[in-house]
Design a protein around this motif. Structure first.
Motif, short mmCIF file in Angstrom:
data_model
loop_
_atom_site.label_atom_id
_atom_site.label_comp_id
_atom_site.label_asym_id
_atom_site.label_seq_id
_atom_site.Cartn_x
_atom_site.Cartn_y
_atom_site.Cartn_z
N GLU A 258 0.89 -1.31 -0.20
CA GLU A 258 0.21 0.05 -0.10
C GLU A 258 1.08 1.14 -0.08
O GLU A 258 0.33 2.61 -0.65
CB GLU A 258 -0.75 0.21 1.43
CG GLU A 258 -1.58 1.37 1.15
CD GLU A 258 -2.82 1.44 2.46
OE1 GLU A 258 -3.69 1.15 1.93
OE2 GLU A 258 -2.73 0.88 3.80
N VAL B 11 0.68 7.54 6.75
CA VAL B 11 -0.07 6.95 5.85
C VAL B 11 -1.55 7.69 5.35
O VAL B 11 -1.83 8.42 6.10
CB VAL B 11 -0.45 5.22 6.64
CG1 VAL B 11 0.57 4.52 7.41
CG2 VAL B 11 -1.71 6.17 8.07
N ASP C 80 -7.42 7.61 5.47
CA ASP C 80 -8.96 6.74 4.74
C ASP C 80 -8.23 5.69 5.72
O ASP C 80 -9.12 3.96 5.45
CB ASP C 80 -9.52 6.83 4.12
CG ASP C 80 -8.40 6.69 2.83
OD1 ASP C 80 -7.25 6.92 2.69
OD2 ASP C 80 -8.84 6.24 1.66
N ARG C 81 -7.08 4.92 5.37
CA ARG C 81 -6.46 3.82 5.98
C ARG C 81 -5.97 3.98 7.00
O ARG C 81 -5.15 2.41 7.70
CB ARG C 81 -5.79 3.27 4.56
CG ARG C 81 -5.97 3.25 3.13
CD ARG C 81 -6.96 1.62 2.98
NE ARG C 81 -5.65 0.79 3.32
CZ ARG C 81 -6.15 -0.34 4.21
NH1 ARG C 81 -7.52 -0.21 4.92
NH2 ARG C 81 -5.22 -1.37 4.79
N GLY D 288 -6.74 0.41 10.15
CA GLY D 288 -6.23 -0.65 9.00
C GLY D 288 -4.10 -1.37 10.03
O GLY D 288 -4.44 -2.09 10.32
N TYR D 289 -3.96 0.16 10.36
CA TYR D 289 -2.95 -0.19 10.99
C TYR D 289 -2.79 0.45 12.97
O TYR D 289 -2.51 -1.07 12.88
CB TYR D 289 -1.62 1.05 10.31
CG TYR D 289 -1.68 1.31 9.51
CD1 TYR D 289 -0.38 0.20 8.89
CD2 TYR D 289 -2.46 1.30 8.29
CE1 TYR D 289 0.11 -0.09 7.46
CE2 TYR D 289 -2.06 1.55 6.70
CZ TYR D 289 -0.59 1.28 6.66
OH TYR D 289 -0.42 0.57 4.89
#
Length: 73
Positions: free
Chosen positions: A16, A29, A32-33, A36-37
Motif C-alpha cells: 500500500e 499513511v 482513510d487507511r 488498518g494500522y
C-alpha cells in the motif's frame, strides 16, 4: 496524513505504501487507511492520528422581523 511507527523486528514490505519499512521507522499513511494500522497495536504504534475534517459551516440564520407592538391610543 496520519503517522505510525513500525514495531516489528524485521523489515517488511507494505504494498500500500509502495516500499519496504524498517523496524522503528515512522511512516505516513493515508487518513482513510489509518484504522488498518491502528488496529494492529503489536505491529504499529500510533504517532499522529488523522486530522478531523473541518465541519461544513452552517448557513446564516434568517432573521424574521419582529411583530409591531400594539400602541395604546
Amino acid at each position: 496524513m496520519a503517522r505510525v511507527r513500525y514495531l516489528g523486528p524485521e523489515q517488511v514490505t507494505v504494498p500500500e505504501l509502495g516500499r519496504t519499512i524498517e523496524p522503528d521507522e515512522i511512516v505516513e499513511v493515508p487518513d482513510d487507511r489509518f484504522e488498518g494500522y491502528a488496529c494492529q497495536p503489536s505491529n504499529w504504534e500510533v504517532i499522529e492520528e488523522p486530522r478531523a475534517a473541518e465541519p461544513e459551516p452552517l448557513p446564516p440564520l434568517k432573521k424574521i422581523a419582529a411583530k409591531p407592538q400594539k400602541t395604546e391610543g
